[in-house]
Design a protein around this motif. Structure first.
Motif, PDB file in Angstrom:
ATOM      1  N   ALA A 288       0.839  -1.201   0.000  1.00 39.31           N
ATOM      2  CA  ALA A 288       0.000   0.000   0.000  1.00 39.31           C
ATOM      3  C   ALA A 288       0.871   1.247   0.000  1.00 39.31           C
ATOM      4  O   ALA A 288       1.907   1.295   0.669  1.00 39.31           O
ATOM      5  N   THR A 289       0.438   2.242  -0.757  1.00 40.05           N
ATOM      6  CA  THR A 289       1.042   3.566  -0.680  1.00 40.05           C
ATOM      7  C   THR A 289       0.223   4.396   0.310  1.00 40.05           C
ATOM      8  O   THR A 289      -0.925   4.064   0.627  1.00 40.05           O
ATOM      9  N   ALA A 290       0.802   5.482   0.804  1.00 44.71           N
ATOM     10  CA  ALA A 290       0.112   6.315   1.791  1.00 44.71           C
ATOM     11  C   ALA A 290       0.479   7.776   1.578  1.00 44.71           C
ATOM     12  O   ALA A 290       1.658   8.112   1.413  1.00 44.71           O
ATOM     13  N   CYS A 291      -0.536   8.630   1.586  1.00 45.02           N
ATOM     14  CA  CYS A 291      -0.323  10.080   1.547  1.00 45.02           C
ATOM     15  C   CYS A 291      -1.101  10.665   2.717  1.00 45.02           C
ATOM     16  O   CYS A 291      -2.335  10.605   2.749  1.00 45.02           O
TER      17      CYS A 291
ATOM     18  N   VAL B 224       2.976  17.144   5.112  1.00 38.77           N
ATOM     19  CA  VAL B 224       2.492  16.061   4.264  1.00 38.77           C
ATOM     20  C   VAL B 224       3.569  14.986   4.187  1.00 38.77           C
ATOM     21  O   VAL B 224       4.692  15.250   3.742  1.00 38.77           O
ATOM     22  N   ALA B 225       3.221  13.789   4.644  1.00 36.13           N
ATOM     23  CA  ALA B 225       4.131  12.641   4.574  1.00 36.13           C
ATOM     24  C   ALA B 225       3.624  11.711   3.481  1.00 36.13           C
ATOM     25  O   ALA B 225       2.496  11.209   3.564  1.00 36.13           O
ATOM     26  N   ASN B 226       4.454  11.476   2.477  1.00 34.67           N
ATOM     27  CA  ASN B 226       4.016  10.684   1.326  1.00 34.67           C
ATOM     28  C   ASN B 226       4.965   9.523   1.075  1.00 34.67           C
ATOM     29  O   ASN B 226       6.186   9.689   1.047  1.00 34.67           O
ATOM     30  N   THR B 227       4.360   8.348   0.881  1.00 30.06           N
ATOM     31  CA  THR B 227       5.085   7.143   0.488  1.00 30.06           C
ATOM     32  C   THR B 227       4.367   6.548  -0.705  1.00 30.06           C
ATOM     33  O   THR B 227       3.270   6.017  -0.566  1.00 30.06           O
ATOM     34  N   GLY B 228       4.939   6.689  -1.900  1.00 30.90           N
ATOM     35  CA  GLY B 228       4.306   6.137  -3.093  1.00 30.90           C
ATOM     36  C   GLY B 228       3.807   7.201  -4.045  1.00 30.90           C
ATOM     37  O   GLY B 228       4.403   8.274  -4.169  1.00 30.90           O
ATOM     38  N   ASP B 229       2.679   6.914  -4.729  1.00 26.27           N
ATOM     39  CA  ASP B 229       2.214   7.806  -5.788  1.00 26.27           C
ATOM     40  C   ASP B 229       0.861   8.453  -5.501  1.00 26.27           C
ATOM     41  O   ASP B 229       0.188   8.910  -6.408  1.00 26.27           O
ATOM     42  N   GLY B 230       0.443   8.485  -4.225  1.00 24.98           N
ATOM     43  CA  GLY B 230      -0.660   9.353  -3.845  1.00 24.98           C
ATOM     44  C   GLY B 230      -0.181  10.793  -3.921  1.00 24.98           C
ATOM     45  O   GLY B 230       1.022  11.048  -4.046  1.00 24.98           O
ATOM     46  N   ARG B 231      -1.107  11.741  -3.819  1.00 22.26           N
ATOM     47  CA  ARG B 231      -0.674  13.130  -4.016  1.00 22.26           C
ATOM     48  C   ARG B 231      -1.505  14.085  -3.160  1.00 22.26           C
ATOM     49  O   ARG B 231      -2.691  13.860  -2.919  1.00 22.26           O
TER      50      ARG B 231
ATOM     51  N   ASP C  74       5.727  12.370  -6.325  1.00 21.23           N
ATOM     52  CA  ASP C  74       5.434  10.979  -6.671  1.00 21.23           C
ATOM     53  C   ASP C  74       6.710  10.146  -6.577  1.00 21.23           C
ATOM     54  O   ASP C  74       7.763  10.562  -7.062  1.00 21.23           O
ATOM     55  N   HIS C  75       6.597   8.988  -5.980  1.00 21.13           N
ATOM     56  CA  HIS C  75       7.746   8.084  -5.878  1.00 21.13           C
ATOM     57  C   HIS C  75       7.596   6.984  -6.919  1.00 21.13           C
ATOM     58  O   HIS C  75       7.140   5.874  -6.642  1.00 21.13           O
ATOM     59  N   ASN C  76       7.979   7.328  -8.137  1.00 18.74           N
ATOM     60  CA  ASN C  76       7.908   6.382  -9.251  1.00 18.74           C
ATOM     61  C   ASN C  76       8.957   6.768 -10.285  1.00 18.74           C
ATOM     62  O   ASN C  76       9.804   7.631 -10.035  1.00 18.74           O
ATOM     63  N   ALA C  77       8.894   6.147 -11.444  1.00 16.56           N
ATOM     64  CA  ALA C  77       9.934   6.341 -12.459  1.00 16.56           C
ATOM     65  C   ALA C  77       9.908   7.724 -13.089  1.00 16.56           C
ATOM     66  O   ALA C  77      10.862   8.103 -13.774  1.00 16.56           O
TER      67      ALA C  77
ATOM     68  N   PHE D 284       7.800   3.303  -5.976  1.00 22.23           N
ATOM     69  CA  PHE D 284       9.138   3.008  -5.489  1.00 22.23           C
ATOM     70  C   PHE D 284       9.220   3.055  -3.959  1.00 22.23           C
ATOM     71  O   PHE D 284      10.291   2.804  -3.380  1.00 22.23           O
ATOM     72  N   ARG D 285       8.111   3.404  -3.303  1.00 24.04           N
ATOM     73  CA  ARG D 285       8.029   3.342  -1.845  1.00 24.04           C
ATOM     74  C   ARG D 285       6.650   2.796  -1.490  1.00 24.04           C
ATOM     75  O   ARG D 285       5.657   3.176  -2.103  1.00 24.04           O
ATOM     76  N   ALA D 286       6.586   1.921  -0.489  1.00 23.90           N
ATOM     77  CA  ALA D 286       5.299   1.345  -0.116  1.00 23.90           C
ATOM     78  C   ALA D 286       5.421   0.575   1.188  1.00 23.90           C
ATOM     79  O   ALA D 286       6.502   0.115   1.572  1.00 23.90           O
ATOM     80  N   PHE D 287       4.286   0.443   1.890  1.00 22.12           N
ATOM     81  CA  PHE D 287       4.181  -0.453   3.030  1.00 22.12           C
ATOM     82  C   PHE D 287       4.046  -1.882   2.514  1.00 22.12           C
ATOM     83  O   PHE D 287       3.571  -2.119   1.394  1.00 22.12           O
TER      84      PHE D 287
END
Length: 543
Positions: free
Chosen positions: A275-278, A289-296, A316-319, A353-356
């Motif tokens: 899971a990603t989390a924003c 704002v703490a973000n892990t993944g591609d939520g925004r 966003d934590h992706n390519a 590129f980041r996730a629980f």
């Protein structure tokens, strides 16, 4: 109660092939394959002519992808016209998961900078893999808002949506309060309430896992007591520590297991899915704002001329994020430079590129085999849980550590939109802010109509103008800003106007087709009190 898994479900998304299984998968939801009933093929062919499917990263549509294919299969279902929905039926679907809460201006201790929030969800997966959470911190200040996007099933997103805010709240507690909480538990007294939840009835908690979750949380606050530094916790540090600790506990619980067979299976489902989390922590004029993944998270700013500007408060934590690619490559040997990120995916498989969770990208191969061999048969017999990513040499490849961005609110900052990637895939952030801003103020700025290079007749142009006039002069049918935004995200045509026929078609797609055209969408819109923020921003205005 966790949702039972579906064995070997198949679906399509973005033209890349993957087989789903038992909520435990090796890849992100964007790699999908499909097995469709004959009646759905007819629906699909009709829709391919009328609706715009999601495009691949190259800009090609799903129809153009040579990897995309459909295998027919017999299903017990009757052929029907899927998109004959009436406006009331459309509204019923869109409003099914909406929630609204008005924040008291004064809670007895502080004047709130938040007027209230609207939230809503629209599923594409069955069951929906997104989650959302909102809570007020009772022993400290501020409110927490979060959207969570699950992949490889809903288990990890469910667990994170229940647990993360408690870890954040505990991380923010002063040492004295932590001692009071621990003494209460030790002596069997009632615990001070830490959070006040603001939840839709569909946003459930897993009662079966509550004791396990509580014990892990208690261990965390006991360690915080032992590590007492005498300083007041820093919000940014607290957010980072909470994210990392929860992910570590998810991993540890899966390794240790549980005597209860259901819980043992559940903790493994949580760990092997992801899971990603924003998350936004708002206290007075301060947003973290703490973000892990591609939520925004996107801030809606109203300029002096009344126009709207979008300010992004997360990355966003992706390519598409060059800094993320550099970060990942720097953490692995030089000889893995070409394989650690491949085809815009982590190890060629995972988009965020980041996730629980996602322990298949964190644990050693030996640990994965050991846990699966001693785990329940449902996991050990599943090909996907036993699958090892290619070029898997120096784990961990994935982290849940968030990137935290701070912003000091100004009177012109009117609202914050938190959304899972299902929203941002369909709408640009500037369009999102404009739609929400015009909804909240009731003022429509009449920009020149853009036809985006399309050839339109005078009759079509007149129709667009008449439609815009009707939209701007009529009372909005939505009573929730997040629902209104979902209506635009799903129903907008190429001219940026909600097309009821298109909206009907998108909402009436059968389950096996819905994920071709859109993702789950979860949105929280937080509205700010500009008068309070203005007073707090003046010298001596805040405390």
């Amino acid at each position: 109660m966790p949702v039972p898994s579906r064995i070997f479900t198949t679906a399509i998304r973005n033209g890349e092939i993957r087989k789903l299984g038992t909520c435990i998968f090796h890849s992100h939801n964007r790699n999908l394959c499909c097995s469709l009933p004959p009646h759905s093929l007819k629906t699909l062919h009709a829709l391919l002519k009328t609706a715009s499917p999601m495009t691949l990263g190259s800009g090609r549509s799903i129809k153009d992808n040579p990897l995309w294919y459909i295998k027919t299969q017999s299903y017990r279902t009757t052929s029907q016209q899927y998109y004959n929905l009436t406006p009331p039926q459309v509204n019923s679907i869109l409003k099914a998961n909406e929630y609204r809460f008005k924040v008291p201006e004064f809670d007895g201790k502080n004047v709130s900078s938040i007027l209230g929030f609207d939230s809503s969800q629209l599923p594409a997966n069955a069951p929906i893999e997104d989650r959302r959470s909102v809570a007020t911190c009772l022993q400290t200040r501020g409110m927490l808002f979060g959207v969570f996007d699950g992949h490889a099933g809903c288990a990890c997103a469910q667990a994170v949506s229940e647990r993360l805010f408690y870890y954040i709240a505990v991380s923010l507690l002063p040492h004295k309060t932590l001692l009071e909480v621990e003494n209460a538990v030790e002596n069997g007294r009632a615990i001070l309430p830490i959070l006040q939840w603001h939840k839709h009835p569909n946003d459930y908690f897993s009662k079966e896992a509550s004791k396990l979750y509580f014990n892990s949380l208690r261990t965390y606050w006991q360690e915080l007591i032992d590590l007492n530094t005498g300083e007041h916790p820093d919000t940014q540090e607290a957010l980072i520590n909470a994210f990392k600790r929860l992910d570590n506990d998810i991993s540890l619980e899966a390794q240790v297991g549980d005597p209860n067979s259901f819980l043992n299976y559940w903790v493994l489902r949580v760990a092997f899915s992801g899971a990603t989390a924003c998350v936004a922590h708002i206290d007075g004029a301060d947003i973290q704002v703490a973000n892990t993944g591609d939520g925004r998270a996107v801030l809606g700013v109203q300029e002096e001329d009344g126009s709207w500007t979008a300010v992004t408060l997360s990355n966003d934590h992706n390519a598409q994020n060059e800094d993320e690619i550099k970060r990942i490559r720097s953490q692995h040997p030089k000889n893995e430079e070409k394989t650690v990120v491949k085809q815009d995916r982590l190890l060629g498989l995972l988009m965020p590129f980041r996730a629980f969770g996602d322990v298949k990208f964190k644990w050693s191969i030996e640990l994965q085999k050991m846990v699966l061999e001693s785990g329940p048969d449902q996991l050990n017999e599943n090909e996907h849980t036993k699958f090892i990513p290619p070029n898997y040499h120096t784990p961990p490849y994935l982290t849940a550590k968030p990137e935290v961005i701070h912003h000091s609110l100004r009177p012109q900052d009117k609202f914050l939109v938190l959304g899972t990637d299902g929203l941002w895939e369909t709408m640009h952030r500037q369009e999102v802010v404009r739609v929400v801003g015009e909804y909240l103020t009731g003022v429509h700025l009449q920009q020149p109509i853009s036809v985006g290079g399309y050839k339109v007749t005078l009759g079509q142009m007149q129709g667009l103008l008449m439609e815009r006039k009707a939209r701007s002069s009529s009372v909005f049918e939505d009573q929730n800003a997040a629902t209104h935004l979902i209506r635009h995200a799903v129903g907008n045509n190429e001219f940026g106007v909600v097309d009821h026929e298109r909206l009907c078609k998108m909402l009436s797609l059968p389950e096996e087709l819905a994920r071709m055209y859109r993702d789950d969408i979860t949105i929280i819109v937080v509205q700010f009190n500009s008068h309070v923020i203005g007073a707090q921003s003046k010298p001596g205005g805040g405390d």
